[in-house]
Design a protein around this motif. Sequence first.
Motif, PDB file in Angstrom:
ATOM      1  N   GLN A   1       0.273  -6.744  -2.209  1.00  0.00           N
ATOM      2  CA  GLN A   1      -0.245  -7.574  -3.294  1.00  0.00           C
ATOM      3  C   GLN A   1       0.044  -9.053  -3.050  1.00  0.00           C
ATOM      4  O   GLN A   1      -0.804  -9.915  -3.317  1.00  0.00           O
TER       5      GLN A   1
ATOM      6  N   ALA B   1      -2.385 -10.273  -0.447  1.00  0.00           N
ATOM      7  CA  ALA B   1      -3.733 -10.409  -1.010  1.00  0.00           C
ATOM      8  C   ALA B   1      -3.851 -11.703  -1.803  1.00  0.00           C
ATOM      9  O   ALA B   1      -4.870 -12.402  -1.717  1.00  0.00           O
TER      10      ALA B   1
ATOM     11  N   ILE C   1      -7.375  -5.700   1.454  1.00  0.00           N
ATOM     12  CA  ILE C   1      -7.040  -6.892   0.665  1.00  0.00           C
ATOM     13  C   ILE C   1      -7.623  -6.772  -0.743  1.00  0.00           C
ATOM     14  O   ILE C   1      -6.948  -7.087  -1.738  1.00  0.00           O
ATOM     15  N   SER C   2      -8.880  -6.330  -0.838  1.00  0.00           N
ATOM     16  CA  SER C   2      -9.526  -6.205  -2.146  1.00  0.00           C
ATOM     17  C   SER C   2      -8.791  -5.226  -3.044  1.00  0.00           C
ATOM     18  O   SER C   2      -8.589  -5.476  -4.240  1.00  0.00           O
TER      19      SER C   2
ATOM     20  N   MET D   1      -5.506  -6.677  -4.166  1.00  0.00           N
ATOM     21  CA  MET D   1      -5.732  -7.660  -5.223  1.00  0.00           C
ATOM     22  C   MET D   1      -6.059  -6.966  -6.539  1.00  0.00           C
ATOM     23  O   MET D   1      -5.669  -7.444  -7.618  1.00  0.00           O
TER      24      MET D   1
END
Length: 358
Positions: free
Chosen positions: A191, A194, A239-240, A243
Amino acid sequence: MFLKIGELARRTGLTVRALRHYEDIGLLVPSQRSSGGYRLYDGKDVARLYRIQALRRLDLSLAEIQRLLDDAAGGLSDVVAQQVKQLDREIRQATALRAHLLAMQRQLQASEEPGLDDWLLALESMVAGAKYFSDDELRTLGARHGDAADATQAPQATDAVETRTRKRAALAASLRELVAAGASPESPQAQALARRWIDMLLEEAGGDEGLLIKLYTMHWNEPSLRALTGVDRAGIQYISHAMAYARLALYAPHCNADDMATLRRHYVGQTDAWPPLITEVRQQMLADASADGAPMRALAQRWRALSLAKAGGDAALDARLQHAFRNDPALRVGSGIDAPLAAYVQQAIARLDAPSNA
C-alpha cells in the motif's frame, strides 16, 4: 502565368500521374486547356494544390479533403494555421527529446552507458504521448518535467529528467521485490508503494485527476512504456489493487463493522473495471456529450452497476460510500475522478431514473 502539368509536377515534387488522378476525381481540375489540349494551371490552381498537400500532411483522406475544399468557409488561412499547429507539436516533441538526449549525452561523456530504459524514454515523448494527450496536456506534462526548457541554458531540465528516471526505476525495483517475495497487495508495504506510485503520477500530472487516468491508460496500453518503467500489466494491476486496499481503509470512518466486512469481500474485486470506464466517461464529458444521450446512458448504467457491486449489492451501503466519496477529499486523490466528472456522472445516473417524456 500558366504551368503545364509536367512543369507543375517538377516544381512541386509530385508525379504527373498524381496530378491526373486529382483531376479524375475532381479534386484539382486545371483552369484551362491550351489549343493543343495541354492542361494549364494558374495561380488559383497552385493555391488549391497547396491546400491539398497541406491537408494530406494532416492524414486526411482525399474524400475528406474534397469536402473541406468544397466548403466555402474553409479558407487558405485555416489550412496554414493547421500546419503551424502541427509544426508546433513537432517542435515541442523534438525539444522534449532533445532535453532527454542531452541528459544521455552527459552519461556517455561520464563513461556511463545509458540503459535500455533511457533509450526507450527517448521514444516515449515522440510516440506514446501524442496518442493520449492533447497539445495543452502535453505542454502541462512537459512543464512539470522541465522538458520544454533549453537544456543548454538550463541544466536543471536534464537533472529533472534524470531524477524522474531514477525515481521510476527505484519504484519499479521495489515493486519487483515485493512481488517476488509474494507480498500481498493488502500488505502495508504494498500500500505504501502504491501511494508513492500514484503520488509520482499525480506529480507528473500537476495534480490533475484527468491527466492521471490518461497516464494510467497509457502505461496499461503501451508495451514500450511498460518496458520503459519496468512494470508490466501484472505490476500495474498489483499497484491498482494495493491502492484499492489503501483507499478501503479510508472508508472505515464512514462505515460500521458490517459495512467494512462487506467491502473487504467485494470492493477490491471491482478495481480493474474502473479505469477503462472512467476513461470512457471522461471522453464523453470532454466531447460535451449530453448526459442523457444514448452513449452516456449506457456508461451511466455500467457505472451504477459497478458502484453497487463494490458494495456487495447493498444499495444503502452504496449510497453511504458515494456520500463519503463526495465529501472526503482523501478518497478522491488518485482515483482519476475529479469534481466535474463526478457531477457529470451523477447527472447521467439521475437521468436514468427520470420519467420518460416520450
